[in-house]
Design a protein around this motif. Structure first.
Motif, PDB file in Angstrom:
ATOM      1  N   LYS A 116    -104.465 -48.098 -29.136  1.00  0.00           N
ATOM      2  CA  LYS A 116    -104.115 -47.399 -29.890  1.00  0.00           C
ATOM      3  C   LYS A 116    -105.606 -46.445 -30.027  1.00  0.00           C
ATOM      4  CE  LYS A 116    -103.160 -45.687 -34.770  1.00  0.00           C
ATOM      5  NZ  LYS A 116    -104.961 -45.271 -34.941  1.00  0.00           N
ATOM      6  N   ALA A 117    -106.442 -47.567 -29.886  1.00  0.00           N
ATOM      7  CA  ALA A 117    -108.397 -47.331 -30.371  1.00  0.00           C
ATOM      8  C   ALA A 117    -108.479 -46.546 -28.993  1.00  0.00           C
ATOM      9  CB  ALA A 117    -108.788 -48.870 -30.253  1.00  0.00           C
ATOM     10  N   ASP A 118    -108.043 -46.846 -27.785  1.00  0.00           N
ATOM     11  CA  ASP A 118    -108.825 -45.798 -26.502  1.00  0.00           C
ATOM     12  C   ASP A 118    -108.202 -45.167 -26.278  1.00  0.00           C
ATOM     13  OD1 ASP A 118    -109.273 -47.055 -23.343  1.00  0.00           O
ATOM     14  OD2 ASP A 118    -107.909 -45.912 -23.706  1.00  0.00           O
ATOM     15  N   LEU A 119    -106.656 -44.602 -27.146  1.00  0.00           N
ATOM     16  CA  LEU A 119    -106.061 -43.499 -26.686  1.00  0.00           C
ATOM     17  C   LEU A 119    -106.648 -42.711 -28.205  1.00  0.00           C
ATOM     18  CD1 LEU A 119    -102.400 -44.950 -26.735  1.00  0.00           C
ATOM     19  CD2 LEU A 119    -103.604 -43.522 -24.774  1.00  0.00           C
ATOM     20  N   LEU A 129    -113.530 -30.168 -26.626  1.00  0.00           N
ATOM     21  CA  LEU A 129    -113.565 -30.225 -25.673  1.00  0.00           C
ATOM     22  C   LEU A 129    -112.769 -28.628 -25.627  1.00  0.00           C
ATOM     23  CD1 LEU A 129    -114.443 -32.721 -22.298  1.00  0.00           C
ATOM     24  CD2 LEU A 129    -115.876 -31.533 -24.162  1.00  0.00           C
ATOM     25  N   GLY A 130    -112.099 -28.467 -26.089  1.00  0.00           N
ATOM     26  CA  GLY A 130    -111.012 -28.044 -26.287  1.00  0.00           C
ATOM     27  C   GLY A 130    -109.440 -28.141 -25.986  1.00  0.00           C
ATOM     28  N   SER A 131    -108.915 -29.090 -25.770  1.00  0.00           N
ATOM     29  CA  SER A 131    -107.944 -29.121 -25.555  1.00  0.00           C
ATOM     30  C   SER A 131    -107.614 -30.678 -26.030  1.00  0.00           C
ATOM     31  CB  SER A 131    -107.773 -29.398 -23.291  1.00  0.00           C
ATOM     32  OG  SER A 131    -106.637 -30.185 -23.515  1.00  0.00           O
ATOM     33  N   PRO A 132    -106.422 -30.370 -26.912  1.00  0.00           N
ATOM     34  CA  PRO A 132    -105.395 -31.212 -27.315  1.00  0.00           C
ATOM     35  C   PRO A 132    -104.619 -32.014 -26.312  1.00  0.00           C
ATOM     36  CG  PRO A 132    -104.199 -29.416 -27.867  1.00  0.00           C
ATOM     37  CD  PRO A 132    -105.704 -28.919 -27.368  1.00  0.00           C
ATOM     38  N   SER A 133    -104.918 -33.273 -26.749  1.00  0.00           N
ATOM     39  CA  SER A 133    -104.160 -33.930 -25.589  1.00  0.00           C
ATOM     40  C   SER A 133    -102.857 -34.232 -25.307  1.00  0.00           C
ATOM     41  CB  SER A 133    -104.532 -35.255 -24.794  1.00  0.00           C
ATOM     42  OG  SER A 133    -104.658 -36.044 -26.206  1.00  0.00           O
ATOM     43  N   LEU A 134    -102.081 -33.281 -25.192  1.00  0.00           N
ATOM     44  CA  LEU A 134    -100.708 -33.198 -25.564  1.00  0.00           C
ATOM     45  C   LEU A 134     -99.991 -34.126 -24.227  1.00  0.00           C
ATOM     46  CD1 LEU A 134    -100.014 -29.103 -26.283  1.00  0.00           C
ATOM     47  CD2 LEU A 134    -100.399 -31.184 -27.949  1.00  0.00           C
ATOM     48  N   HIS A 135     -99.793 -34.438 -22.896  1.00  0.00           N
ATOM     49  CA  HIS A 135     -99.550 -34.944 -21.907  1.00  0.00           C
ATOM     50  C   HIS A 135    -100.217 -36.109 -21.782  1.00  0.00           C
ATOM     51  CE1 HIS A 135     -96.327 -31.553 -21.890  1.00  0.00           C
ATOM     52  NE2 HIS A 135     -97.700 -30.761 -21.910  1.00  0.00           N
ATOM     53  N   PHE A 136     -99.625 -37.021 -20.958  1.00  0.00           N
ATOM     54  CA  PHE A 136    -100.525 -38.293 -20.422  1.00  0.00           C
ATOM     55  C   PHE A 136     -99.645 -38.603 -19.264  1.00  0.00           C
ATOM     56  CE2 PHE A 136    -100.130 -43.100 -20.780  1.00  0.00           C
ATOM     57  CZ  PHE A 136    -101.627 -42.947 -20.962  1.00  0.00           C
ATOM     58  N   ALA A 137    -100.289 -39.582 -18.054  1.00  0.00           N
ATOM     59  CA  ALA A 137    -100.179 -40.460 -16.874  1.00  0.00           C
ATOM     60  C   ALA A 137    -100.578 -41.072 -17.361  1.00  0.00           C
ATOM     61  CB  ALA A 137    -100.773 -39.237 -16.028  1.00  0.00           C
ATOM     62  N   TYR A 138     -99.899 -42.483 -17.276  1.00  0.00           N
ATOM     63  CA  TYR A 138     -99.918 -43.843 -17.296  1.00  0.00           C
ATOM     64  C   TYR A 138    -101.081 -43.753 -16.271  1.00  0.00           C
ATOM     65  CZ  TYR A 138     -95.411 -44.322 -19.479  1.00  0.00           C
ATOM     66  OH  TYR A 138     -94.061 -44.198 -20.546  1.00  0.00           O
ATOM     67  N   VAL A 143     -96.204 -49.285 -16.371  1.00  0.00           N
ATOM     68  CA  VAL A 143     -95.832 -49.575 -17.981  1.00  0.00           C
ATOM     69  C   VAL A 143     -94.875 -50.356 -18.166  1.00  0.00           C
ATOM     70  CG1 VAL A 143     -94.187 -47.795 -16.254  1.00  0.00           C
ATOM     71  CG2 VAL A 143     -93.935 -47.330 -19.146  1.00  0.00           C
ATOM     72  N   SER A 144     -95.128 -50.613 -19.322  1.00  0.00           N
ATOM     73  CA  SER A 144     -93.741 -51.348 -19.983  1.00  0.00           C
ATOM     74  C   SER A 144     -92.894 -50.974 -21.161  1.00  0.00           C
ATOM     75  CB  SER A 144     -94.283 -52.760 -20.289  1.00  0.00           C
ATOM     76  OG  SER A 144     -95.316 -52.687 -21.889  1.00  0.00           O
ATOM     77  N   PRO A 145     -91.442 -50.941 -21.501  1.00  0.00           N
ATOM     78  CA  PRO A 145     -91.328 -50.885 -22.660  1.00  0.00           C
ATOM     79  C   PRO A 145     -91.716 -50.802 -23.884  1.00  0.00           C
ATOM     80  CG  PRO A 145     -89.549 -52.745 -21.605  1.00  0.00           C
ATOM     81  CD  PRO A 145     -90.995 -52.439 -20.901  1.00  0.00           C
ATOM     82  N   ARG A 146     -93.081 -51.799 -23.864  1.00  0.00           N
ATOM     83  CA  ARG A 146     -93.356 -52.036 -25.533  1.00  0.00           C
ATOM     84  C   ARG A 146     -94.673 -51.391 -25.693  1.00  0.00           C
ATOM     85  NH1 ARG A 146     -99.243 -52.061 -25.463  1.00  0.00           N
ATOM     86  NH2 ARG A 146     -98.397 -54.139 -24.330  1.00  0.00           N
ATOM     87  N   SER A 147     -95.421 -50.562 -24.378  1.00  0.00           N
ATOM     88  CA  SER A 147     -96.692 -49.312 -24.070  1.00  0.00           C
ATOM     89  C   SER A 147     -95.516 -48.322 -24.015  1.00  0.00           C
ATOM     90  CB  SER A 147     -96.907 -49.596 -22.630  1.00  0.00           C
ATOM     91  OG  SER A 147     -96.478 -49.296 -21.900  1.00  0.00           O
ATOM     92  N   LYS A 148     -94.922 -47.625 -23.475  1.00  0.00           N
ATOM     93  CA  LYS A 148     -93.663 -46.180 -23.543  1.00  0.00           C
ATOM     94  C   LYS A 148     -93.231 -46.476 -24.650  1.00  0.00           C
ATOM     95  CE  LYS A 148     -89.904 -44.459 -21.088  1.00  0.00           C
ATOM     96  NZ  LYS A 148     -88.604 -44.680 -20.008  1.00  0.00           N
ATOM     97  N   LYS A 149     -93.259 -47.193 -25.537  1.00  0.00           N
ATOM     98  CA  LYS A 149     -92.352 -46.301 -26.653  1.00  0.00           C
ATOM     99  C   LYS A 149     -93.347 -46.085 -27.649  1.00  0.00           C
ATOM    100  CE  LYS A 149     -90.624 -48.434 -30.798  1.00  0.00           C
ATOM    101  NZ  LYS A 149     -89.727 -49.689 -32.025  1.00  0.00           N
ATOM    102  N   LEU A 151     -96.528 -44.770 -26.656  1.00  0.00           N
ATOM    103  CA  LEU A 151     -97.489 -43.983 -25.954  1.00  0.00           C
ATOM    104  C   LEU A 151     -95.880 -42.566 -26.114  1.00  0.00           C
ATOM    105  CD1 LEU A 151     -98.275 -45.101 -22.756  1.00  0.00           C
ATOM    106  CD2 LEU A 151     -99.537 -44.040 -24.271  1.00  0.00           C
ATOM    107  N   ALA A 152     -94.905 -42.718 -26.482  1.00  0.00           N
ATOM    108  CA  ALA A 152     -93.822 -41.536 -26.278  1.00  0.00           C
ATOM    109  C   ALA A 152     -93.824 -41.484 -27.975  1.00  0.00           C
ATOM    110  CB  ALA A 152     -92.399 -42.404 -26.400  1.00  0.00           C
TER     111      ALA A 152
END
Length: 247
Positions: A116-119, A129-138, A143-149, A151-152
């Protein structure tokens, strides 16, 4: 200099990533009248911010750049990473800038609090920089079920690195990606473009550095240019990830 990192390539790691595809799914609603290709770039070496973006711009197209703000200006195994002003230039030219963690961390191996702190740090840097980061790449496709939940809950889409096409109803929390990388990267990507045409589907391509002597994870400017030309020639639209999912 930032060194290469080896993600979990064990059988357990492969099974974890595959099991994650069954969990925390969020169907994508896409109605394609024509096949679509998205050209995406990970980590963002400076060569991608320049040669990669310029290749798309020559064909009046734009790409999605998954950025790690913690790498800004540093030297790495794919060359120098883009600096903040170079990422800002991508935003001004109409490219999509998305998240890839701040320090290119393995989302599976990072605790929820640390992730969370990193994100938060990365999202704050991209907003500046003028860009909300709406999308993400692992990063590393890890990925794991815990991190996927986790990040989603904060991004509109999450992209991995397993090879497949995207059809209506597929999981936007673990979108596939096909790499333009290695000696056969161009040929592999070209074949997947043809598959996207045959199935009228969405193909997400990704690469890293774009230079004459690329790393094993990158491609040459000429190869990228040929793939853009081929995609257009066989009837594909070229759109960013956000454009496809927001249509």
């Amino acid at each position: 200099m930032i060194q290469p990192y080896t993600p979990d390539v064990s059988l357990a790691g492969k099974l974890r990533r595959r099991f994650a595809r069954l969990t925390h799914r969020r169907p994508a609603s896409i109605d394609l009248r024509r096949p679509v290709v998205s050209f995406t770039f990970d980590d963002i070496p400076a060569s991608a911010a320049h040669a990669g973006a310029e290749a798309l711009e020559r064909h009046d197209a734009r790409g999605t750049f998954y950025v790690c703000a913690g790498l800004f200006g540093q030297e790495g195994h794919m060359g120098r990473f883009a600096a903040a002003d170079e990422i800002g230039a991508l935003v001004r030219k109409g490219h999509e800038v998305a998240g890839h963690t701040h320090n290119h961390v393995d989302c599976h191996r990072t605790s929820s609090n640390d992730l969370k702190a990193d994100l938060d740090a990365n999202d704050d840097a991209l907003r500046a920089l003028g860009s909300p980061s709406l999308h993400f790449a692992y990063p590393y496709g890890e990925v794991s079920p815990r991190s996927k939940k986790q990040l989603a809950a904060r991004y509109a889409s999450l992209r991995g690195v397993h090879k497949a096409l995207v059809h209506d109803g597929d999981d936007r929390n673990q979108l596939p990606g096909v790499g333009i990388e290695g000696a056969d990267g161009e040929a592999v990507a070209r074949a997947w473009i043809d598959r996207a045409v045959a199935e009228r589907a969405w193909l997400i391509l990704y690469t890293h550095d774009v230079r004459e002597a690329p790393s094993p994870w990158g491609c040459t400017p000429a190869a990228l240019d040929r793939l853009i030309i081929h995609a257009r020639a066989v009837g594909c639209d070229i759109r960013t990830v956000g454009e496809v999912l927001g249509a």
